[in-house]
Design an enzyme around this catalytic site. Sequence first.
Site, PDB file in Angstrom:
ATOM      1  N   GLY A   1       0.813  -1.207   0.000  1.00  0.00           N
ATOM      2  CA  GLY A   1       0.000   0.000   0.000  1.00  0.00           C
ATOM      3  C   GLY A   1       0.843   1.252   0.000  1.00  0.00           C
ATOM      4  O   GLY A   1       0.520   2.239  -0.666  1.00  0.00           O
ATOM      5  N   LEU A   2       1.949   1.228   0.768  1.00  0.00           N
ATOM      6  CA  LEU A   2       2.847   2.376   0.806  1.00  0.00           C
ATOM      7  C   LEU A   2       3.415   2.681  -0.565  1.00  0.00           C
ATOM      8  O   LEU A   2       3.377   3.825  -1.038  1.00  0.00           O
ATOM      9  CB  LEU A   2       3.987   2.107   1.797  1.00  0.00           C
ATOM     10  CG  LEU A   2       5.180   3.071   1.745  1.00  0.00           C
ATOM     11  CD1 LEU A   2       4.765   4.488   2.084  1.00  0.00           C
ATOM     12  CD2 LEU A   2       6.291   2.592   2.676  1.00  0.00           C
TER      13      LEU A   2
ATOM     14  N   ASP B   1      -4.503  -2.660   3.714  1.00  0.00           N
ATOM     15  CA  ASP B   1      -4.651  -1.667   4.782  1.00  0.00           C
ATOM     16  C   ASP B   1      -5.658  -2.173   5.826  1.00  0.00           C
ATOM     17  O   ASP B   1      -5.535  -3.286   6.305  1.00  0.00           O
ATOM     18  CB  ASP B   1      -5.054  -0.307   4.198  1.00  0.00           C
ATOM     19  CG  ASP B   1      -3.925   0.312   3.387  1.00  0.00           C
ATOM     20  OD1 ASP B   1      -2.757  -0.075   3.599  1.00  0.00           O
ATOM     21  OD2 ASP B   1      -4.201   1.164   2.523  1.00  0.00           O
TER      22      ASP B   1
ATOM     23  N   GLU C   1      -5.120  -5.001   8.405  1.00  0.00           N
ATOM     24  CA  GLU C   1      -4.534  -4.679   9.704  1.00  0.00           C
ATOM     25  C   GLU C   1      -5.590  -4.144  10.660  1.00  0.00           C
ATOM     26  O   GLU C   1      -6.573  -3.527  10.244  1.00  0.00           O
ATOM     27  CB  GLU C   1      -3.409  -3.657   9.527  1.00  0.00           C
ATOM     28  CG  GLU C   1      -3.828  -2.356   8.878  1.00  0.00           C
ATOM     29  CD  GLU C   1      -2.650  -1.509   8.449  1.00  0.00           C
ATOM     30  OE1 GLU C   1      -2.357  -0.511   9.153  1.00  0.00           O
ATOM     31  OE2 GLU C   1      -2.036  -1.824   7.411  1.00  0.00           O
TER      32      GLU C   1
ATOM     33  N   LYS D   1      -6.298   4.722   7.439  1.00  0.00           N
ATOM     34  CA  LYS D   1      -5.135   4.251   8.181  1.00  0.00           C
ATOM     35  C   LYS D   1      -4.027   5.298   8.188  1.00  0.00           C
ATOM     36  O   LYS D   1      -4.007   6.247   7.397  1.00  0.00           O
ATOM     37  CB  LYS D   1      -4.611   2.930   7.566  1.00  0.00           C
ATOM     38  CG  LYS D   1      -4.122   3.015   6.127  1.00  0.00           C
ATOM     39  CD  LYS D   1      -2.643   3.366   5.956  1.00  0.00           C
ATOM     40  CE  LYS D   1      -1.697   2.449   6.624  1.00  0.00           C
ATOM     41  NZ  LYS D   1      -1.300   1.308   5.750  1.00  0.00           N
TER      42      LYS D   1
ATOM     43  N   ASP E   1      -1.484  -5.678   0.130  1.00  0.00           N
ATOM     44  CA  ASP E   1      -1.623  -4.920   1.370  1.00  0.00           C
ATOM     45  C   ASP E   1      -2.974  -4.217   1.329  1.00  0.00           C
ATOM     46  O   ASP E   1      -3.138  -3.208   0.640  1.00  0.00           O
ATOM     47  CB  ASP E   1      -0.469  -3.912   1.457  1.00  0.00           C
ATOM     48  CG  ASP E   1      -0.526  -3.051   2.697  1.00  0.00           C
ATOM     49  OD1 ASP E   1      -1.436  -3.243   3.510  1.00  0.00           O
ATOM     50  OD2 ASP E   1       0.360  -2.182   2.838  1.00  0.00           O
TER      51      ASP E   1
ATOM     52  N   ASN F   1       0.310   5.178   8.354  1.00  0.00           N
ATOM     53  CA  ASN F   1       1.435   4.251   8.241  1.00  0.00           C
ATOM     54  C   ASN F   1       1.984   3.919   9.621  1.00  0.00           C
ATOM     55  O   ASN F   1       2.100   4.778  10.492  1.00  0.00           O
ATOM     56  CB  ASN F   1       2.536   4.853   7.361  1.00  0.00           C
ATOM     57  CG  ASN F   1       3.651   3.869   7.089  1.00  0.00           C
ATOM     58  OD1 ASN F   1       4.547   3.676   7.908  1.00  0.00           O
ATOM     59  ND2 ASN F   1       3.600   3.231   5.938  1.00  0.00           N
TER      60      ASN F   1
ATOM     61  N   HIS G   1       3.808  -7.401  13.427  1.00  0.00           N
ATOM     62  CA  HIS G   1       4.590  -6.255  12.963  1.00  0.00           C
ATOM     63  C   HIS G   1       5.343  -5.624  14.134  1.00  0.00           C
ATOM     64  O   HIS G   1       4.835  -5.576  15.254  1.00  0.00           O
ATOM     65  CB  HIS G   1       3.651  -5.231  12.333  1.00  0.00           C
ATOM     66  CG  HIS G   1       4.290  -4.382  11.292  1.00  0.00           C
ATOM     67  ND1 HIS G   1       5.470  -4.690  10.667  1.00  0.00           N
ATOM     68  CD2 HIS G   1       3.888  -3.192  10.740  1.00  0.00           C
ATOM     69  CE1 HIS G   1       5.763  -3.758   9.784  1.00  0.00           C
ATOM     70  NE2 HIS G   1       4.831  -2.834   9.821  1.00  0.00           N
TER      71      HIS G   1
ATOM     72  N   ASP H   1       0.560   7.406   2.314  1.00  0.00           N
ATOM     73  CA  ASP H   1       0.056   6.093   2.720  1.00  0.00           C
ATOM     74  C   ASP H   1      -1.000   6.271   3.795  1.00  0.00           C
ATOM     75  O   ASP H   1      -0.877   5.785   4.920  1.00  0.00           O
ATOM     76  CB  ASP H   1       1.220   5.233   3.220  1.00  0.00           C
ATOM     77  CG  ASP H   1       0.802   3.803   3.508  1.00  0.00           C
ATOM     78  OD1 ASP H   1      -0.182   3.333   2.898  1.00  0.00           O
ATOM     79  OD2 ASP H   1       1.455   3.153   4.351  1.00  0.00           O
TER      80      ASP H   1
END
Length: 561
Positions: free
Chosen positions: A71-72, A111, A138, A144, A109, A146, A213, A82
Amino acid sequence: MNTPLRTAPPRESAASDLAGPPGTTADNQTRSAALREQMLSPALCLLMEAHNGLSAKIAQEAGFGGLWASGLTISASLGLRDSNEASWTQVLDVLEYMTDAVDIPILVDGDTGYGNFNSVRRLVRKLCERQVAGVCIEDKLFPKTNSFIGEAQPLADIDEFCGRIKAGKDSQLDDDFVLVARVEALISGRGMEEALTRAEAYHCAGADAILIHSKQSNAAEILEFTRRWGGRAPVVIVPTMYYATPTEHFRQAGVSTIIWANHLMRASITAMRETARRIHDDQSLVEVEGRVASVKDIFRLVGNAELEAAERRYLPDKPRARAVVLAASSGDLGELTADRPKCMIDVRGETLLQRLVGVLNESGVREVSVVRGYRKEAVSAKGARLVDNDRYAETGEVFSLAQARNQLEGEAVVAYGDVLFRNFILDSLMGSRADIVLAVDARPPSGAEKPRVRDLVAADRWYSGDYLDSAPAQLVRMGSDLSGAEAAGEWMGLARFSPRGTELLRAELDALQAEGLLETADMPLLFTRLAAKHPVRVKYFTGHWMDVDTLTDVAAARNFT
């Protein structure tokens, strides 16, 4: 129903770590099944970040068996932050290009899932429709932030996030679709107990794997988590911050999957920034042209060869350029040439000859004939036709060229088998309107020039260095005996002939044979004779090539490539 994922015992150390298990692109296996198989494999699954179709192709070419659609980096490639500034449908568009570009599985990803359970349902269905193998969501709030920005970021309610997981699993169109739950408790400072509690809840809700993470500079808390987790479900990690930890430690801890999360994007930023500054400061491309990927490399990556094959099938046939590579001599590189000719020495995992054939192919020259002699049984090149000069020990270069006379029809290239050159040099010759054109290095020899026989060129015009000077130069004479005052440069061992030029070349070969000179003639004599009867164009370059004559050259060739 899908097979539940599980954590394997310590992962095997194998070359297959990078490539993934065999059969991941089989026609009877979905990409989701391929990802599931990799994550269950005893070998450690390694996923490389990609953010568009081209980076996906590069990662697959490097040998990775799966991709992480970050995603970043997708957001960054669009010039966005992001923070869900790119909508999920915009991300979906990028993913469609990526799945079209490669045949390896992609874990995206996702998010936070872009909202509540309903957003996750739609997201999973659309991902399945586009053959995306899996999604990672996540346990944070939408929109979201980062994970590496700020401290103590708020997390989603456990029960609410479990609802997102259940909704995703209930909505998948492929039983093997993989849903990974990403636990942010350690990132947000909630501690190990919270991380384990959340991981267990998400596992019970149906998550196929747990991504734990951390932004610590070492892997201590990651390794503690894997130990206390006890293999209840596969563990996925992202060692961006604790990159110095040896991968073997994660393998021994039973980690299922490692994601290299953003490094293709970061590498491209470094390269683009350096190139942009150099062009800005120099106001010229001279210093960068030989240091960046060629346009032909781009064509290769995006599949122009497949389009050319399709054109040959569906469009009327048209003549294509051919090439003859002169590689009959042995060379004198000691042990390197004891059992093989010089053209077969290794340069970064590929023979000198194969590299030359590859450059020719990239410029559209598909029919390549290689004239071999010394240790001919050791000579091979994928995609090339082999021609023998069994009298190589007693004959010269022109006799070798004559052995491939039947290939000298239409547009043709003739090259020595021990040269390396940048693609743009050959492309320039191919674009010339001259019937015969030679690539000539206009640089004067340095004082440290190695002693060797040089094919020096005398021309009617010297290289001026003025980019506005487009007046053509014509060959007067070629030979190793030219004085410094006569020599305008050195022939690079590369020439191109138009269809009429090949007719002139064949006629000159016939004339040399009639005069009894064919067996002993060298290329300088051939070109000098041609120039006495017809215009032979000299095209000047300044470097960006080399011939391989000595062991020192072999080392330099590795840097050149």
